[in-house]
Design a protein around this motif. Structure first.
Motif, PDB file in Angstrom:
ATOM      1  N   THR A 267       8.559 -37.134 -55.900  1.00  0.00           N
ATOM      2  CA  THR A 267       9.611 -38.154 -55.826  1.00  0.00           C
ATOM      3  C   THR A 267      10.818 -37.709 -55.015  1.00  0.00           C
ATOM      4  O   THR A 267      11.582 -38.551 -54.542  1.00  0.00           O
ATOM      5  N   ARG A 268      11.004 -36.414 -54.858  1.00  0.00           N
ATOM      6  CA  ARG A 268      12.192 -35.933 -54.153  1.00  0.00           C
ATOM      7  C   ARG A 268      12.220 -36.439 -52.724  1.00  0.00           C
ATOM      8  O   ARG A 268      13.274 -36.835 -52.210  1.00  0.00           O
ATOM      9  N   TYR A 269      11.070 -36.450 -52.072  1.00  0.00           N
ATOM     10  CA  TYR A 269      11.013 -36.907 -50.676  1.00  0.00           C
ATOM     11  C   TYR A 269      11.464 -38.360 -50.577  1.00  0.00           C
ATOM     12  O   TYR A 269      12.272 -38.715 -49.705  1.00  0.00           O
ATOM     13  N   TYR A 270      10.953 -39.219 -51.442  1.00  0.00           N
ATOM     14  CA  TYR A 270      11.294 -40.639 -51.381  1.00  0.00           C
ATOM     15  C   TYR A 270      12.733 -40.899 -51.830  1.00  0.00           C
ATOM     16  O   TYR A 270      13.359 -41.853 -51.368  1.00  0.00           O
ATOM     17  N   ASN A 271      13.234 -40.069 -52.731  1.00  0.00           N
ATOM     18  CA  ASN A 271      14.642 -40.217 -53.107  1.00  0.00           C
ATOM     19  C   ASN A 271      15.564 -39.923 -51.921  1.00  0.00           C
ATOM     20  O   ASN A 271      16.549 -40.641 -51.690  1.00  0.00           O
ATOM     21  N   LEU A 272      15.222 -38.870 -51.182  1.00  0.00           N
ATOM     22  CA  LEU A 272      16.071 -38.484 -50.053  1.00  0.00           C
ATOM     23  C   LEU A 272      15.904 -39.413 -48.854  1.00  0.00           C
ATOM     24  O   LEU A 272      16.839 -39.582 -48.060  1.00  0.00           O
ATOM     25  N   LYS A 273      14.722 -39.997 -48.694  1.00  0.00           N
ATOM     26  CA  LYS A 273      14.442 -40.797 -47.509  1.00  0.00           C
ATOM     27  C   LYS A 273      14.636 -42.296 -47.715  1.00  0.00           C
ATOM     28  O   LYS A 273      14.937 -43.011 -46.746  1.00  0.00           O
ATOM     29  N   ILE A 274      14.505 -42.786 -48.945  1.00  0.00           N
ATOM     30  CA  ILE A 274      14.539 -44.230 -49.152  1.00  0.00           C
ATOM     31  C   ILE A 274      15.584 -44.633 -50.189  1.00  0.00           C
ATOM     32  O   ILE A 274      16.483 -45.425 -49.903  1.00  0.00           O
ATOM     33  N   VAL A 275      15.478 -44.106 -51.410  1.00  0.00           N
ATOM     34  CA  VAL A 275      16.292 -44.601 -52.530  1.00  0.00           C
ATOM     35  C   VAL A 275      17.779 -44.342 -52.290  1.00  0.00           C
ATOM     36  O   VAL A 275      18.602 -45.276 -52.271  1.00  0.00           O
ATOM     37  N   ILE A 276      18.137 -43.074 -52.093  1.00  0.00           N
ATOM     38  CA  ILE A 276      19.556 -42.735 -51.934  1.00  0.00           C
ATOM     39  C   ILE A 276      20.148 -43.352 -50.665  1.00  0.00           C
ATOM     40  O   ILE A 276      21.244 -43.935 -50.712  1.00  0.00           O
ATOM     41  N   PRO A 277      19.480 -43.280 -49.479  1.00  0.00           N
ATOM     42  CA  PRO A 277      20.063 -43.937 -48.296  1.00  0.00           C
ATOM     43  C   PRO A 277      20.242 -45.442 -48.471  1.00  0.00           C
ATOM     44  O   PRO A 277      21.242 -46.002 -48.019  1.00  0.00           O
ATOM     45  N   THR A 278      19.309 -46.121 -49.128  1.00  0.00           N
ATOM     46  CA  THR A 278      19.449 -47.565 -49.329  1.00  0.00           C
ATOM     47  C   THR A 278      20.679 -47.882 -50.160  1.00  0.00           C
ATOM     48  O   THR A 278      21.452 -48.798 -49.844  1.00  0.00           O
ATOM     49  N   ILE A 279      20.887 -47.128 -51.223  1.00  0.00           N
ATOM     50  CA  ILE A 279      22.056 -47.360 -52.082  1.00  0.00           C
ATOM     51  C   ILE A 279      23.348 -47.051 -51.325  1.00  0.00           C
ATOM     52  O   ILE A 279      24.315 -47.833 -51.382  1.00  0.00           O
ATOM     53  N   LEU A 327       6.985 -54.418 -57.733  1.00  0.00           N
ATOM     54  CA  LEU A 327       7.188 -52.982 -57.619  1.00  0.00           C
ATOM     55  C   LEU A 327       8.671 -52.656 -57.742  1.00  0.00           C
ATOM     56  O   LEU A 327       9.532 -53.399 -57.252  1.00  0.00           O
ATOM     57  N   TRP A 328       8.963 -51.528 -58.350  1.00  0.00           N
ATOM     58  CA  TRP A 328      10.351 -51.125 -58.566  1.00  0.00           C
ATOM     59  C   TRP A 328      11.071 -50.931 -57.248  1.00  0.00           C
ATOM     60  O   TRP A 328      12.218 -51.354 -57.095  1.00  0.00           O
ATOM     61  N   ILE A 329      10.426 -50.314 -56.281  1.00  0.00           N
ATOM     62  CA  ILE A 329      11.076 -50.050 -55.000  1.00  0.00           C
ATOM     63  C   ILE A 329      11.351 -51.347 -54.254  1.00  0.00           C
ATOM     64  O   ILE A 329      12.349 -51.462 -53.528  1.00  0.00           O
ATOM     65  N   ASP A 330      10.492 -52.371 -54.433  1.00  0.00           N
ATOM     66  CA  ASP A 330      10.736 -53.662 -53.787  1.00  0.00           C
ATOM     67  C   ASP A 330      11.963 -54.345 -54.366  1.00  0.00           C
ATOM     68  O   ASP A 330      12.746 -54.970 -53.640  1.00  0.00           O
ATOM     69  N   VAL A 331      12.123 -54.239 -55.683  1.00  0.00           N
ATOM     70  CA  VAL A 331      13.317 -54.834 -56.312  1.00  0.00           C
ATOM     71  C   VAL A 331      14.580 -54.148 -55.794  1.00  0.00           C
ATOM     72  O   VAL A 331      15.590 -54.805 -55.520  1.00  0.00           O
ATOM     73  N   LEU A 332      14.532 -52.832 -55.640  1.00  0.00           N
ATOM     74  CA  LEU A 332      15.704 -52.105 -55.139  1.00  0.00           C
ATOM     75  C   LEU A 332      16.036 -52.511 -53.708  1.00  0.00           C
ATOM     76  O   LEU A 332      17.191 -52.844 -53.399  1.00  0.00           O
ATOM     77  N   THR A 333      15.051 -52.496 -52.821  1.00  0.00           N
ATOM     78  CA  THR A 333      15.324 -52.806 -51.414  1.00  0.00           C
ATOM     79  C   THR A 333      15.703 -54.272 -51.210  1.00  0.00           C
ATOM     80  O   THR A 333      16.635 -54.573 -50.451  1.00  0.00           O
ATOM     81  N   GLN A 334      15.030 -55.187 -51.901  1.00  0.00           N
ATOM     82  CA  GLN A 334      15.363 -56.598 -51.752  1.00  0.00           C
ATOM     83  C   GLN A 334      16.731 -56.910 -52.328  1.00  0.00           C
ATOM     84  O   GLN A 334      17.517 -57.657 -51.729  1.00  0.00           O
TER      85      GLN A 334
END
Length: 447
Positions: A267-279, A327-334
């Protein structure tokens, strides 16, 4: 039996011990010593090569009636017992979009074939030998169980050929190693990228009327990923890592074996590349409320950040399957996209109010102030002189219909009022987005 014997004994000393235990002949003493105590220190007259060749000729020669197509079901029994052991070595690949998982496994099988028994005394003392073993009848010398993967993308038949070891009592040991790919209905993908994927490998007999009862030799064995392996060794340089404590193997009804593997994502890779930058980019979009509308880059700033968020959503969609599930990631990005779109829409509204409502009024105010005073004076006098009767109902209905529109049109926007609007947007937008994130992360387990 080995624990009952003294250690570091010579063959002569062992012979003295065995002669007292088996006083009926030196040959039987030696054979029994090898069989019971596994001490192969006796010298036989026949070499191992000659012995095994003689066994092969006797069991599978031209005079033999052995058939690789007939199941060796014991006499007076309805089924043949076959034991299976599955060893996990490594994860080769997981394809979420295609719904497949490829693992490097070791498949161990053992059964008893009465037709392959021989007396070691008659052939020179060899107690085991090897035969070619394969599912393909053209490539095998002995019968093997029709055991294969049911939900297969690639079958066990695609594994490299391996010899089977047969003992003098008819026990067959057959082990194969290689990559096996299965079709998986991944469970737990809804929580991506904090998911733990679950994939089942179902093994069973491929015969139409099987007469084989499969048993498990033990639990799943995770070589290199057990208690003796550190956490770094388990998950190093891999996107997924198997979770041994949550994986299992069971013998299901219907005589098939289900091996369930659970994989945890890095999960660290996706947190650094997607989750944290999106927020962070979404919060950065709200910074446009601090810029004055007269700064021309305000609208461009908001649009640029929105495009970055959209690009990250596109990147995420390439690694996820198209599904009806949420999906959880879709809810976050949308959700982040919608907040950014609202921030850009507010900047458009402020630009409209500033350039359409505020600037023309301020530009014409100095030039037309005197003219407006004269016109207002003449209009007031004319209204006093004219007394045109009107219906009371008509006045009430007209006032009700035009009150809201007139208030909107007559509302006087100023730079100060626009700044107040920006201030409240700067307070409310981050607050609501922060509340959205809190709800989203607290409900992660419910996805």
């Amino acid at each position: 039996p080995e624990e009952m014997l003294p250690k570091n004994l010579t063959c002569a000393e062992l012979a003295d011990i065995f002669s007292s235990a088996f006083p009926d002949g030196s040959d039987k003493m030696c054979y029994d010593a090898v069989i019971e105590f596994h001490y192969e220190c006796c010298e036989f007259e026949t070499s191992t090569i000659q012995c095994e060749q003689a066994v092969h000729s006797s069991l599978l020669g031209d005079d033999s009636d052995y058939s690789v197509d007939v199941e060796p079901v014991p006499r007076n029994q309805e089924q043949l017992d076959a034991s299976v052991q599955i060893d996990y070595y490594a994860l080769t690949n997981i394809d979420i979009v295609a719904g497949t998982a490829e693992l490097f496994l070791g498949v161990w099988m053992t059964w008893n074939d009465e037709r392959l028994r021989w007396d070691p005394k008659e052939f020179g003392g060899c107690f085991h030998t090897q035969f070619r073993a394969s599912i393909d009848p053209e490539l095998t010398n002995i019968w093997v169980p029709p055991f294969d993967l049911l939900n297969r993308e690639t079958s066990l038949q695609d594994l490299p050929e391996a010899y089977g070891t047969v003992t003098s009592v008819g026990d067959v040991f057959w082990s194969r190693f290689g990559s096996v790919k299965a079709l998986c209905f991944f469970q737990g993908l809804e929580r991506f990228p904090f998911d733990e994927l679950r994939c089942s490998f179902d093994f069973a007999s491929t015969a139409a009327f099987p007469r084989i009862k499969y048993n498990l030799l033990g639990n799943l064995t995770f070589l290199g990923t057990g208690e003796d392996a550190s956490e770094d060794e388990i998950r190093k340089y891999q996107e997924y890592a198997v979770v041994p404590e949550k994986s299992s193997i069971e013998l299901e009804e219907g005589n098939f074996i289900r091996a369930t593997f659970v994989f945890k994502r890095a999960t660290r890779y996706y947190n650094l590349k997607i989750v944290i930058p999106t927020i962070l980019f979404t919060f950065l979009t709200f910074g446009s409320f601090l810029l004055d509308q007269r700064v021309g880059e305000r609208l461009g700033f908001g649009v640029s950040v929105l495009l970055v968020i959209v690009a990250q959503a596109i990147l995420t969609s390439d690694i996820l399957p198209v599904t009806r599930e949420r999906l959880w990631i879709d809810v976050l990005t949308q959700g982040s996209q919608y907040f950014s779109i609202l921030a850009v829409a507010e900047s458009l509204l402020v630009a409209y109010l500033h350039y359409i409502k505020v600037e023309p009024a301020e530009g014409m105010e100095g030039k037309s102030s005197r003219k407006r005073n004269d016109e207002e004076r003449e209009s007031f006098l004319e209204n006093k002189k004219e007394e045109a009767p009107r219906e009371e109902e008509e006045l009430d209905s007209t006032n009700d219909e035009e009150s809201l529109l007139s208030r909107i049109n007559n509302f006087h926007w100023t730079v100060e009022k626009i700044q107040v609007l920006d201030f409240w947007c700067f307070i409310l937008f981050p607050s609501f987005y922060g509340l959205f994130l809190i709800i989203l992360f607290t409900s992660l387990r419910n996805f």
